[in-house]
Design an enzyme around this catalytic site. Structure first.
Site, short mmCIF file in Angstrom:
data_model
loop_
_atom_site.label_atom_id
_atom_site.label_comp_id
_atom_site.label_asym_id
_atom_site.label_seq_id
_atom_site.Cartn_x
_atom_site.Cartn_y
_atom_site.Cartn_z
N ASN A 123 -2.59 -1.44 -0.16
CA ASN A 123 -3.00 -0.35 -1.04
C ASN A 123 -2.05 0.82 -0.79
O ASN A 123 -2.15 1.48 0.24
CB ASN A 123 -4.45 0.04 -0.71
CG ASN A 123 -4.89 1.30 -1.45
OD1 ASN A 123 -4.22 1.77 -2.37
ND2 ASN A 123 -6.03 1.86 -1.04
N TRP A 124 -1.18 1.05 -1.75
CA TRP A 124 -0.14 2.08 -1.53
C TRP A 124 -0.68 3.49 -1.74
O TRP A 124 0.01 4.45 -1.47
CB TRP A 124 1.02 1.84 -2.49
CG TRP A 124 1.78 0.57 -2.26
CD1 TRP A 124 1.44 -0.49 -1.44
CD2 TRP A 124 3.04 0.20 -2.86
NE1 TRP A 124 2.39 -1.47 -1.50
CE2 TRP A 124 3.39 -1.08 -2.37
CE3 TRP A 124 3.89 0.83 -3.75
CZ2 TRP A 124 4.56 -1.74 -2.75
CZ3 TRP A 124 5.06 0.17 -4.14
CH2 TRP A 124 5.39 -1.09 -3.64
N LYS A 125 -1.88 3.61 -2.28
CA LYS A 125 -2.46 4.94 -2.57
C LYS A 125 -1.48 5.75 -3.42
O LYS A 125 -0.73 5.17 -4.21
CB LYS A 125 -2.86 5.64 -1.26
CG LYS A 125 -3.73 4.72 -0.38
CD LYS A 125 -4.37 5.41 0.79
CE LYS A 125 -5.20 4.39 1.57
NZ LYS A 125 -5.92 5.00 2.68
N HIS A 148 -12.96 2.36 -3.55
CA HIS A 148 -12.32 2.82 -2.31
C HIS A 148 -12.98 4.13 -1.86
O HIS A 148 -13.36 4.96 -2.69
CB HIS A 148 -10.82 3.03 -2.53
CG HIS A 148 -10.09 3.22 -1.25
ND1 HIS A 148 -10.06 4.43 -0.60
CD2 HIS A 148 -9.41 2.35 -0.48
CE1 HIS A 148 -9.38 4.29 0.53
NE2 HIS A 148 -8.96 3.03 0.63
N GLU A 153 -11.83 6.77 -0.79
CA GLU A 153 -11.18 8.00 -1.29
C GLU A 153 -11.62 8.29 -2.73
O GLU A 153 -11.73 9.45 -3.13
CB GLU A 153 -9.65 7.87 -1.17
CG GLU A 153 -9.23 7.96 0.29
CD GLU A 153 -7.99 7.16 0.66
OE1 GLU A 153 -7.24 6.76 -0.24
OE2 GLU A 153 -7.78 6.93 1.87
N GLU A 175 -14.17 -1.16 4.88
CA GLU A 175 -13.28 -0.11 5.37
C GLU A 175 -14.11 1.03 5.93
O GLU A 175 -14.53 1.92 5.17
CB GLU A 175 -12.39 0.41 4.24
CG GLU A 175 -11.50 -0.62 3.62
CD GLU A 175 -10.25 -0.01 3.00
OE1 GLU A 175 -9.16 -0.49 3.31
OE2 GLU A 175 -10.36 0.97 2.25
N GLY A 200 -6.64 5.76 7.97
CA GLY A 200 -5.57 6.74 8.15
C GLY A 200 -5.70 7.57 9.42
O GLY A 200 -5.01 8.57 9.58
N SER A 248 -6.52 1.44 9.47
CA SER A 248 -5.53 1.48 10.55
C SER A 248 -5.13 0.09 11.07
O SER A 248 -4.92 -0.09 12.26
CB SER A 248 -6.02 2.37 11.70
OG SER A 248 -6.23 3.70 11.24
N GLY A 286 -3.33 0.22 4.31
CA GLY A 286 -2.85 1.46 3.71
C GLY A 286 -1.45 1.80 4.20
O GLY A 286 -0.46 1.23 3.76
N GLY A 287 -1.38 2.73 5.16
CA GLY A 287 -0.10 3.26 5.63
C GLY A 287 0.94 2.19 5.97
O GLY A 287 2.11 2.31 5.58
P1 13P Z 1 -4.86 2.86 6.53
O1 13P Z 1 -4.37 1.44 6.76
O2 13P Z 1 -3.75 3.82 6.26
O3 13P Z 1 -5.83 3.29 7.57
O4 13P Z 1 -5.68 2.80 5.15
C1 13P Z 1 -6.64 1.83 4.94
C2 13P Z 1 -7.06 1.86 3.53
O5 13P Z 1 -7.70 2.79 3.09
C3 13P Z 1 -6.67 0.74 2.66
O6 13P Z 1 -7.33 0.79 1.45
#
Ligand code: 13P
Length: 253
Positions: free
Chosen positions: A9-11, A97, A99, A169, A175, A215, A236-237
């Site tokens: 997930n590149w956000k 998600h 967010e 999640e 993050g 993470s 994510g990251g």
């Molecule tokens: P991180 O891997 O950056 O913690 O993010 C997880 C995430 O929200 C994937 O959707």
């Protein structure tokens, strides 16, 4: 049997050019290094979906969007619908998600409508659930996740539900560099599978892929993915670096 999946997930990261470069890099490393048992999915921003779809033609790498609206069209300035996502060549969409829930008002009811409509249009839904730190400390996390599943997904009939991948999640692990321990994650994944079995059937629950997100890094992926009920990850990251992302996929064997 359920599929093993690692999705990135590149956000809100990467311009069109940067997205093309990252997809090309991921595609190259996967072609050279992976003989796939694991389904790999990338979810770049909307603006890169069409280009990504072309770059991924002829590969086994799946493509997903990070959200879509619950209506097909209409006066919803700035929104993107499921048929629009489908028209780019994407076959997956992330719904619910944390967010989206936290910053854009996606309630359980809205996520339910989004998931239903996405599936109606032939998309597979990666449906996110997870508790906040407060809810973990209050020990209400099982109840919170159960409500997210029930209110967000359980209106789907069995056939529709077969198009769902669940992603657990924990918000406190996203993050932050704080990962749920493999035991904490496994405990929740087993619980999610039990809730699915209770609402649908044991067989459906056994066939449902449940991903962990929060993470995940190359150095913790294998231990997390080694847990019985963890069928992969939503990254994510670390999905923004081709090398790290593919190394996480390798943690899946
Ligand atoms: P991180 O891997 O950056 O913690 O993010 C997880 C995430 O929200 C994937 O959707």
């Amino acid at each position: 049997m359920r599929e093993k999946i690692v999705a990135g997930n590149w956000k809100m990261h990467k311009t069109l050019e940067e997205s093309q470069a990252l997809i090309t890099e991921i595609r190259g490393i996967i072609r050279d290094e992976l003989r796939g048992q694991t389904r790999v999915i990338v979810c770049p921003p909307f603006i890169a979906l069409t280009a990504a779809s072309r770059l991924l033609e002829g590969t086994d790498i799946g493509l997903g969007a990070q959200n879509c609206h619950f209506e097909d069209q209409g006066a919803y300035t700035g929104e993107i619908s499921a048929p629009m996502v489908k028209s780019t060549g994407a076959r997956y969409v992330i719904i619910g998600h944390s967010e989206r829930r936290q910053f854009f008002g996606d309630t359980n009811e809205i996520t339910a409508r989004k998931a239903k409509n996405a599936i109606r249009h032939g998309l597979k839904v990666i449906f996110c659930v997870g508790e906040t730190l407060q809810q973990r400390e209050d020990k209400t996390y099982f109840k919170v996740v159960e409500a997210q599943l029930r209110d967000g997904l359980f209106d789907l009939d069995r056939k529709e539900f077969s198009q769902v991948v669940i992603a657990y999640e924990p918000v406190w692990a996203i993050g932050t560099g704080l990962t749920a321990s493999p035991e904490q994650a496994q405990e929740m994944h087993a619980y999610i599978r039990k809730v699915v079995a209770t609402h649908y059937t044991d067989e459906i629950a056994a066939d449902t892929s449940i991903l962990y997100g929060g993470s995940v890094k190359p150095d913790n992926a294998a231990t997390l993915f080694g847990q019985e009920d963890i069928d992969g990850g939503l990254i994510g990251g670390a999905a923004l670096k081709a090398r790290d992302f593919v190394d996480i996929v390798k943690g899946m064997r």
